[in-house]
Design a protein around this motif. Structure first.
Motif, short mmCIF file in Angstrom:
data_model
loop_
_atom_site.label_atom_id
_atom_site.label_comp_id
_atom_site.label_asym_id
_atom_site.label_seq_id
_atom_site.Cartn_x
_atom_site.Cartn_y
_atom_site.Cartn_z
N UNK A 49 0.84 -1.19 0.00
CA UNK A 49 0.00 0.00 0.00
C UNK A 49 0.88 1.25 0.00
N UNK A 50 0.42 2.35 -0.60
CA UNK A 50 1.21 3.58 -0.57
C UNK A 50 1.37 4.09 0.86
N UNK A 51 2.58 4.52 1.19
CA UNK A 51 2.82 5.09 2.52
C UNK A 51 2.08 6.42 2.64
N UNK A 52 1.22 6.57 3.65
CA UNK A 52 0.50 7.84 3.83
C UNK A 52 1.47 9.01 4.01
N UNK A 53 1.01 10.18 3.59
CA UNK A 53 1.86 11.38 3.59
C UNK A 53 1.87 12.09 4.93
N UNK A 54 1.70 11.35 6.00
CA UNK A 54 1.97 11.82 7.36
C UNK A 54 2.79 10.75 8.07
N UNK A 55 3.59 11.18 9.01
CA UNK A 55 4.41 10.22 9.75
C UNK A 55 3.55 9.27 10.56
N UNK A 56 4.00 8.02 10.74
CA UNK A 56 3.20 7.04 11.50
C UNK A 56 3.21 7.34 12.99
N UNK A 57 2.33 6.66 13.69
CA UNK A 57 2.24 6.78 15.14
C UNK A 57 3.60 6.52 15.77
N UNK A 58 3.99 7.37 16.72
CA UNK A 58 5.23 7.23 17.50
C UNK A 58 6.49 7.45 16.67
N UNK A 59 6.38 8.05 15.51
CA UNK A 59 7.56 8.34 14.71
C UNK A 59 8.43 9.35 15.48
N UNK A 60 9.74 9.07 15.62
CA UNK A 60 10.58 9.92 16.46
C UNK A 60 10.96 11.25 15.79
N UNK A 61 11.29 12.23 16.61
CA UNK A 61 11.75 13.51 16.07
C UNK A 61 13.18 13.42 15.54
N UNK A 62 14.00 12.61 16.19
CA UNK A 62 15.42 12.50 15.80
C UNK A 62 15.58 11.46 14.70
N UNK A 63 15.17 11.81 13.48
CA UNK A 63 15.15 10.85 12.38
C UNK A 63 16.24 11.06 11.36
N UNK A 64 17.21 11.93 11.62
CA UNK A 64 18.22 12.24 10.61
C UNK A 64 19.05 11.02 10.23
N UNK A 65 19.25 10.10 11.17
CA UNK A 65 20.10 8.94 10.90
C UNK A 65 19.45 7.94 9.95
N UNK A 66 18.12 7.99 9.80
CA UNK A 66 17.46 6.98 8.97
C UNK A 66 16.42 7.56 8.02
N UNK A 67 16.26 8.88 7.99
CA UNK A 67 15.17 9.46 7.20
C UNK A 67 15.29 9.15 5.71
N UNK A 68 16.50 9.12 5.17
CA UNK A 68 16.66 8.82 3.75
C UNK A 68 16.16 7.42 3.42
N UNK A 69 16.44 6.46 4.32
CA UNK A 69 15.94 5.10 4.10
C UNK A 69 14.43 5.05 4.22
N UNK A 70 13.89 5.74 5.23
CA UNK A 70 12.45 5.81 5.41
C UNK A 70 11.77 6.43 4.20
N UNK A 71 12.35 7.50 3.68
CA UNK A 71 11.76 8.24 2.57
C UNK A 71 11.63 7.38 1.31
#
Length: 365
Positions: free
Chosen positions: A96-118
């Protein structure tokens, strides 16, 4: 009370060409959007049952002139599924397409993995459900995304086939020769085709497309005719290059598996995410408050002429809103075309979700 169905499209060894506005013949999408599926399906409905039957069907759908109507069916866009065999067991992975809002409990400090998540534009249903209808994003998810290696994926996300979306299909370009009807001059061009995994060779996993259907009580009365028209569409093919045999499929019309029943019947959602395109002529000013969305331009040619349909802009799959609207059919007939009306479907289909807390939802993801 509406009834939901799941329809799987198996293309076997048949290639397909799914054009998108602006990408040219040399490229192809890996799926069909809801408005194109609707148009192809209704066209074959007309071929089987005649002009009067299809006009009667279209009159059941809400339009700008008749917004009060309840559509007999609402369909999602098509998305990829994979049949994956592990330890002798075959498991179906629905993406399914990933919704265009962050999921429940998504952390603020996401710089280390945001590219992979994106890069995770599509999520396996199991992960999608956990992130947006269940416990949400976990510390294990964070660690797995931070340490993800494509050559050696490990963890719950990898086990759920989160990183293997691209294994469902391959694309290639086929050279073709065009001949001018007047001068007989030749022109070399390339057309892009997509091949879904068919289980040949060393990889026994297979793949195809699926979509969801929600039938109203009126739509249930038409179910046999709709299935017959879909069967004809499979024989004719969907998408471009059908004269070359592209786009042919067999369809399975199924009751919802248990996990899908849980997803569509989820009662705790504060938001709604699109799994189809959506258009409406009467949106209220506050509809877009606290929403995250993308716009998709839809156009193309009229099949029986060399005239372009009117362009229309629709909300795309994955867009998130605080409320759900039915949407409408939009008439895209250009003035110079006089044979009949031409409709594109902006009828929406959504799923209920929860997202990261509102105070943190400042950015679209």
């Amino acid at each position: 009370m509406s009834v939901w169905k799941l329809v799987k499209l198996n293309f076997g060894n048949n290639p397909a060409h799914f054009g998108e506005l602006g990408i040219g013949m040399e490229e192809t999408s890996d799926r069909v959007r809801s408005d194109s599926l609707f148009s192809a399906w209704v066209s074959n409905y007309a071929r089987m049952f005649g002009k009067d039957a299809v006009e009667k069907l279209l009159q059941l759908f809400p339009t700008k002139e008749h917004p009060e109507l309840i559509p007999p069916l609402r369909i999602s866009s098509t998305f990829i599924y994979r049949e994956v065999e592990k330890d002798g067991n075959k498991n179906t992975i629905y993406y399914l397409p990933r919704p265009l809002k962050f999921p429940i409990n998504y952390p603020d400090d996401d710089l280390a993995f945001f590219k992979t998540y994106k890069k995770l534009n599509y999520l396996p249903l199991k992960i999608w459900q956990r992130w947006y209808q269940g416990q949400g994003f976990t510390e294990d998810d964070k660690n797995e995304l931070e340490n993800h290696r494509e050559d050696k994926p490990e963890g719950k996300l990898a086990t759920a086939e989160t990183f293997n979306y691209k294994k469902a299909c391959k694309t290639h370009q086929l050279p073709k020769i065009g001949i001018d009807r007047v001068t007989t001059a030749t022109n070399l061009y390339h057309t892009g085709f997509v091949h879904f995994a068919s289980g040949d060779g060393s990889d026994k996993n297979t793949a195809g497309l699926y979509f969801l259907v929600e039938l109203s009580p009126e739509g249930e009365k038409l179910a046999d005719k709709l299935q017959a028209a879909l069967h004809l569409l499979g024989e004719e093919g969907i998408g471009g290059e059908r004269s070359s045999g592209a786009g042919r499929f067999t369809a399975q019309w199924l009751d919802l598996p248990k996990i899908w029943q849980e997803v569509v019947n989820f009662k705790g959602g504060k938001f709604h995410t699109l799994i189809s395109l959506f258009w409406d002529s009467n949106l209220q000013p506050d509809f877009l408050n606290n929403s995250s969305y993308e716009i998709q331009e839809r156009g193309g040619w009229i099949v029986e002429s060399q005239i372009r349909r009117q362009m229309v802009r629709m909300f795309s799959e994955g867009s998130v809103f605080t409320s759900s609207l039915l949407g409408k059919l939009v008439n895209v007939k250009p003035k110079e075309f006089t044979k009949h009306e031409i409709y594109r479907s902006g009828i929406s289909l959504t799923l209920p979700i929860n997202t990261k807390e509102e105070k943190d939802n400042d950015n679209c993801c």
